[in-house]
Write a protein that holds these residues in place. Structure first.
Motif, PDB file in Angstrom:
ATOM      1  N   VAL A  39       0.871  -1.230  -0.073  1.00  0.00           N
ATOM      2  CA  VAL A  39      -0.090  -0.079  -0.040  1.00  0.00           C
ATOM      3  C   VAL A  39       0.878   1.176   0.079  1.00  0.00           C
ATOM      4  O   VAL A  39       1.494   1.331   0.994  1.00  0.00           O
ATOM      5  CB  VAL A  39      -1.061   0.208   1.316  1.00  0.00           C
ATOM      6  CG1 VAL A  39      -1.882   1.169   1.143  1.00  0.00           C
ATOM      7  CG2 VAL A  39      -1.607  -1.346   1.378  1.00  0.00           C
ATOM      8  N   CYS A  40       0.876   2.002  -1.208  1.00  0.00           N
ATOM      9  CA  CYS A  40       1.901   3.090  -1.582  1.00  0.00           C
ATOM     10  C   CYS A  40       1.009   4.470  -1.275  1.00  0.00           C
ATOM     11  O   CYS A  40       0.095   4.584  -1.462  1.00  0.00           O
ATOM     12  CB  CYS A  40       2.433   2.895  -2.519  1.00  0.00           C
ATOM     13  SG  CYS A  40       3.357   4.172  -3.412  1.00  0.00           S
ATOM     14  N   HIS A  41       1.836   5.243  -0.907  1.00  0.00           N
ATOM     15  CA  HIS A  41       1.422   6.833  -0.950  1.00  0.00           C
ATOM     16  C   HIS A  41       0.600   7.185  -2.014  1.00  0.00           C
ATOM     17  O   HIS A  41      -0.224   7.951  -2.162  1.00  0.00           O
ATOM     18  CB  HIS A  41       2.426   7.708  -0.374  1.00  0.00           C
ATOM     19  CG  HIS A  41       1.756   8.916   0.343  1.00  0.00           C
ATOM     20  ND1 HIS A  41       1.957   8.849   1.811  1.00  0.00           N
ATOM     21  CD2 HIS A  41       0.769   9.831   0.190  1.00  0.00           C
ATOM     22  CE1 HIS A  41       1.180   9.986   2.307  1.00  0.00           C
ATOM     23  NE2 HIS A  41       0.434  10.486   1.358  1.00  0.00           N
ATOM     24  N   SER A  42       1.081   6.579  -3.120  1.00  0.00           N
ATOM     25  CA  SER A  42       0.271   7.077  -4.467  1.00  0.00           C
ATOM     26  C   SER A  42      -1.015   6.534  -4.408  1.00  0.00           C
ATOM     27  O   SER A  42      -2.169   7.260  -5.202  1.00  0.00           O
ATOM     28  CB  SER A  42       0.986   6.468  -5.900  1.00  0.00           C
ATOM     29  OG  SER A  42       2.527   7.010  -5.887  1.00  0.00           O
ATOM     30  N   ASP A  43      -1.393   5.392  -3.774  1.00  0.00           N
ATOM     31  CA  ASP A  43      -2.562   5.164  -3.572  1.00  0.00           C
ATOM     32  C   ASP A  43      -3.364   6.093  -2.878  1.00  0.00           C
ATOM     33  O   ASP A  43      -4.464   6.355  -2.932  1.00  0.00           O
ATOM     34  CB  ASP A  43      -2.843   3.519  -2.868  1.00  0.00           C
ATOM     35  CG  ASP A  43      -2.368   2.566  -4.068  1.00  0.00           C
ATOM     36  OD1 ASP A  43      -2.506   2.527  -5.059  1.00  0.00           O
ATOM     37  OD2 ASP A  43      -1.207   2.036  -3.233  1.00  0.00           O
ATOM     38  N   GLY A  60      -4.490   0.358  -5.858  1.00  0.00           N
ATOM     39  CA  GLY A  60      -3.634  -0.701  -5.609  1.00  0.00           C
ATOM     40  C   GLY A  60      -2.591  -0.624  -6.818  1.00  0.00           C
ATOM     41  O   GLY A  60      -3.104  -1.014  -8.143  1.00  0.00           O
ATOM     42  N   HIS A  61      -1.367  -0.656  -6.772  1.00  0.00           N
ATOM     43  CA  HIS A  61      -0.360  -0.788  -8.013  1.00  0.00           C
ATOM     44  C   HIS A  61       0.894  -1.243  -7.865  1.00  0.00           C
ATOM     45  O   HIS A  61       2.025  -1.370  -8.526  1.00  0.00           O
ATOM     46  CB  HIS A  61      -0.186   0.624  -8.755  1.00  0.00           C
ATOM     47  CG  HIS A  61       0.437   1.449  -7.507  1.00  0.00           C
ATOM     48  ND1 HIS A  61      -0.144   1.944  -6.444  1.00  0.00           N
ATOM     49  CD2 HIS A  61       1.847   1.852  -7.544  1.00  0.00           C
ATOM     50  CE1 HIS A  61       0.807   2.766  -5.880  1.00  0.00           C
ATOM     51  NE2 HIS A  61       2.042   2.633  -6.422  1.00  0.00           N
ATOM     52  N   GLU A  62       1.011  -1.903  -6.363  1.00  0.00           N
ATOM     53  CA  GLU A  62       2.470  -2.444  -5.903  1.00  0.00           C
ATOM     54  C   GLU A  62       2.198  -3.917  -5.745  1.00  0.00           C
ATOM     55  O   GLU A  62       1.913  -4.257  -4.562  1.00  0.00           O
ATOM     56  CB  GLU A  62       2.850  -1.477  -4.513  1.00  0.00           C
ATOM     57  CG  GLU A  62       4.254  -1.967  -4.133  1.00  0.00           C
ATOM     58  CD  GLU A  62       4.679  -0.931  -3.172  1.00  0.00           C
ATOM     59  OE1 GLU A  62       5.329  -0.176  -3.308  1.00  0.00           O
ATOM     60  OE2 GLU A  62       4.023  -1.228  -2.006  1.00  0.00           O
ATOM     61  N   GLY A  63       1.902  -4.864  -6.849  1.00  0.00           N
ATOM     62  CA  GLY A  63       1.306  -6.005  -6.700  1.00  0.00           C
ATOM     63  C   GLY A  63       2.331  -7.146  -7.347  1.00  0.00           C
ATOM     64  O   GLY A  63       3.084  -6.793  -8.046  1.00  0.00           O
ATOM     65  N   SER A  86       3.901  -4.398 -13.348  1.00  0.00           N
ATOM     66  CA  SER A  86       4.692  -2.748 -13.271  1.00  0.00           C
ATOM     67  C   SER A  86       3.507  -2.121 -13.800  1.00  0.00           C
ATOM     68  O   SER A  86       2.319  -2.285 -14.416  1.00  0.00           O
ATOM     69  CB  SER A  86       5.613  -2.862 -14.795  1.00  0.00           C
ATOM     70  OG  SER A  86       5.454  -1.315 -15.504  1.00  0.00           O
ATOM     71  N   TRP A  87       3.455  -0.988 -13.081  1.00  0.00           N
ATOM     72  CA  TRP A  87       2.354   0.131 -13.190  1.00  0.00           C
ATOM     73  C   TRP A  87       2.414   0.958 -14.247  1.00  0.00           C
ATOM     74  O   TRP A  87       1.780   2.045 -14.366  1.00  0.00           O
ATOM     75  CB  TRP A  87       1.958   0.937 -11.835  1.00  0.00           C
ATOM     76  CG  TRP A  87       3.216   1.534 -11.067  1.00  0.00           C
ATOM     77  CD1 TRP A  87       3.780   1.100 -10.017  1.00  0.00           C
ATOM     78  CD2 TRP A  87       3.937   2.750 -11.448  1.00  0.00           C
ATOM     79  NE1 TRP A  87       4.952   2.142  -9.685  1.00  0.00           N
ATOM     80  CE2 TRP A  87       4.925   3.024 -10.512  1.00  0.00           C
ATOM     81  CE3 TRP A  87       3.538   3.844 -12.644  1.00  0.00           C
ATOM     82  CZ2 TRP A  87       5.749   4.116 -10.669  1.00  0.00           C
ATOM     83  CZ3 TRP A  87       4.444   4.981 -12.682  1.00  0.00           C
ATOM     84  CH2 TRP A  87       5.550   5.124 -11.587  1.00  0.00           C
ATOM     85  N   TYR A  88       3.201   0.766 -15.120  1.00  0.00           N
ATOM     86  CA  TYR A  88       3.682   1.768 -16.462  1.00  0.00           C
ATOM     87  C   TYR A  88       3.803   1.144 -17.602  1.00  0.00           C
ATOM     88  O   TYR A  88       4.932   1.239 -18.181  1.00  0.00           O
ATOM     89  CB  TYR A  88       4.653   2.850 -15.944  1.00  0.00           C
ATOM     90  CG  TYR A  88       4.502   3.831 -16.894  1.00  0.00           C
ATOM     91  CD1 TYR A  88       3.899   5.097 -16.448  1.00  0.00           C
ATOM     92  CD2 TYR A  88       5.551   4.263 -17.788  1.00  0.00           C
ATOM     93  CE1 TYR A  88       3.638   6.392 -16.988  1.00  0.00           C
ATOM     94  CE2 TYR A  88       5.645   5.561 -18.542  1.00  0.00           C
ATOM     95  CZ  TYR A  88       4.676   6.375 -18.214  1.00  0.00           C
ATOM     96  OH  TYR A  88       4.658   7.721 -18.820  1.00  0.00           O
ATOM     97  N   GLY A 166       7.375  -4.381  -7.095  1.00  0.00           N
ATOM     98  CA  GLY A 166       6.490  -3.559  -8.204  1.00  0.00           C
ATOM     99  C   GLY A 166       6.549  -2.054  -8.137  1.00  0.00           C
ATOM    100  O   GLY A 166       6.086  -1.483  -9.244  1.00  0.00           O
ATOM    101  N   CYS A 167       6.723  -1.578  -7.116  1.00  0.00           N
ATOM    102  CA  CYS A 167       6.512  -0.163  -6.947  1.00  0.00           C
ATOM    103  C   CYS A 167       7.894   0.587  -6.182  1.00  0.00           C
ATOM    104  O   CYS A 167       8.911   0.823  -6.558  1.00  0.00           O
ATOM    105  CB  CYS A 167       5.493   0.634  -6.376  1.00  0.00           C
ATOM    106  SG  CYS A 167       5.653   2.442  -6.683  1.00  0.00           S
ATOM    107  N   ALA A 168       7.627   0.389  -4.824  1.00  0.00           N
ATOM    108  CA  ALA A 168       8.836   1.003  -3.860  1.00  0.00           C
ATOM    109  C   ALA A 168      10.064   0.842  -4.232  1.00  0.00           C
ATOM    110  O   ALA A 168      11.049   1.641  -4.230  1.00  0.00           O
ATOM    111  CB  ALA A 168       8.351   0.798  -2.366  1.00  0.00           C
TER     112      ALA A 168
HETATM  113 ZN   LIG Z   1       3.576   3.485  -5.500  1.00  0.00          ZN
END
Ligand SMILES: [Zn+2]
Ligand SMILES: NC(=O)c1ccc[n+]([C@@H]2O[C@H](COP(=O)([O-])OP(=O)(O)OC[C@H]3O[C@@H](n4cnc5c(N)ncnc54)[C@H](O)[C@@H]3O)[C@@H](O)[C@H]2O)c1
Ligand SMILES: [Zn+2]
Length: 367
Positions: A39-43, A60-63, A86-88, A166-168
């Motif tokens: 759970v990322c601050h971008s969410d 949710g994007h860090e999965g 990947s969220w991009y 996947g993100c951080a």
């Molecule tokens: Zn993120």
């Protein structure tokens, strides 16, 4: 196929567990049974209404998860493969993709929260579209994503670690290795030591930076920062922060990273670096925020302000590279994992982020 996910219907409102229809994985689409999501601050930026987004939405994007089904055009993945998402999802065709800079892709539909053909991957029980954040929507049991958004990782990488890759982790470690290109012995300061800042600290330790200064307003976060390799910790509300950083780094750090997204800390960043230093903007501010700098100082001192999207990373290259560093013991990513909660506790996980204590909360999506 019907799955359950947690849907945001209005900024500031609690999320609601909702049955959702997931599209079939046709073409180059892949269905992933989700196993973990950070759970990322971008969410939280979206949940708080700081970033506009089409609602309703599954955030949710860090999965991470396991491939369950693939479309006929999928070449690199098979059912059973473990993947980090990947969220991009890069388009593969634009000028930036062709030059190997997927993090700058201009053809992605991910930032419209759609599949490459413009559909949403989710619908509600009445057939109305539900957006999946950044084309992923990992606060759910499963996701259908383009092949470019699912990168195989070795089976022995735990789901919670693959999720953070996947993100951080890719953002933080990439900010150090790719964006700033930190060298052994360079000095560095990290302003904001949440999940992304903590990943920057691990990247700095990996690169051999020294000294490494962590800055936060949370004493708990500063204690974690020390455990993750910071040699010095300073409070963000220290009125003499700039002088203290200059004293520790012999006239200003070689690299400063902002991992919050607040105008006051962004504006202060160039004053933390010395002549020729890099001020790296990793934190993402609320929409409409402006920051100002002293251009004479930037020009005179040859300082550089660098924007950092996704750690300037190519997921197909950087996810396996980071997973390999983790498996070899060089990148101790287990040290980033905090509370593990079931999906039903998503709103409490947002509370963990707002409290700014502890390590990254990860949702166990198998429960
Ligand atoms: Zn993120
Ligand atoms: N560039 C990218 O590609 C990318 C990727 C992921 C996340 N992000 C962004 O990075 C930022 C951080 O994300 P996160 O998940 O680590 O957030 P987080 O909430 O876990 O961490 C933020 C930290 O900043 C600290 N902080 C707040 N105000 C401060 C101040 N004035 N001085 C010092 N410290 C302060 C908080 O105590 C907290 O520890 C967010 O803006 C997020 O959207 C950017
Ligand atoms: Zn592209």
């Amino acid at each position: 196929m019907t799955i359950h996910g947690r849907v945001l219907t209005a900024a500031g409102a609690p999320t609601v567990e909702t049955p959702l229809e997931l599209v079939e994985p046709d073409g180059d689409l892949v269905r992933v049974r989700l196993t973990a999501s950070g759970v990322c601050h971008s969410d939280l930026h979206v949940a708080n209404g700081e970033w506009s987004a089409p609602l309703p939405m599954v955030l949710g994007h860090e999965g991470a998860g396991v491939v369950e089904a693939v479309g006929p055009q999928v070449r690199t993945l098979r059912p059973g493969d473990h993947v980090a998402l990947s969220w991009y999802a890069q388009c593969g065709h634009c000028r930036r993709c062709r030059s190997g800079r997927a993090w700058l892709c201009t053809g992605t539909r991910a930032t419209s929260h759609e599949l490459p053909d413009g559909r949403t991957s989710l619908r509600d029980a009445h057939g109305a579209p539900v957006h999946a954040f950044l084309g992923l929507g990992t606060f759910a049991e499963a996701a259908v994503v383009p092949e470019a958004a699912a990168v195989a990782v070795p089976d022995d990488v735990p789901a919670r670690i693959a999720a953070l890759i996947g993100c951080a982790v890719t953002t933080g470690v990439g900010a150090v290795l790719n964006t700033a290109q930190v060298r052994a012995g360079d000095s560095a300061v990290v302003v904001g030591c949440g999940g992304v800042g903590q990943s920057i600290l691990l990247g700095l330790a990996l690169a051999g930076a020294h000294p490494i200064i962590a800055v936060d307003l949370s004493d708990d976060r500063l204690a974690h920062a020390r455990a993750l390799g910071a040699t010095h910790v300073l409070r963000g509300d220290d009125p003499d922060l700039v002088a203290h950083v200059a004293a520790i780094t012999d006239d200003g750090a070689d690299h400063a990273f902002e991992a919050i997204g607040r105008p006051e800390t962004i504006e202060q960043l160039p004053s933390l670096v010395g002549r020729g230093g890099n001020a790296v903007l990793v934190g993402m501010p609320a929409e409409g925020v402006r920051a100002s700098f002293d251009p004479f100082d930037l020009a005179d001192a040859g300082k550089r302000v660098l924007g950092c999207n996704y750690g300037s990373s190519v997921p197909a290259v950087d996810f396996p590279r980071i997973a390999g560093l983790y498996r070899s013991g060089r990148l101790p990513l287990d040290a980033l994992v905090g509370a593990v909660r079931p999906l039903a506790e998503l709103d409490a996980a947002f509370g963990d982020l707002r409290d700014a204590v502890g390590l990254r909360t990860v949702l166990d999506l198998t429960k």
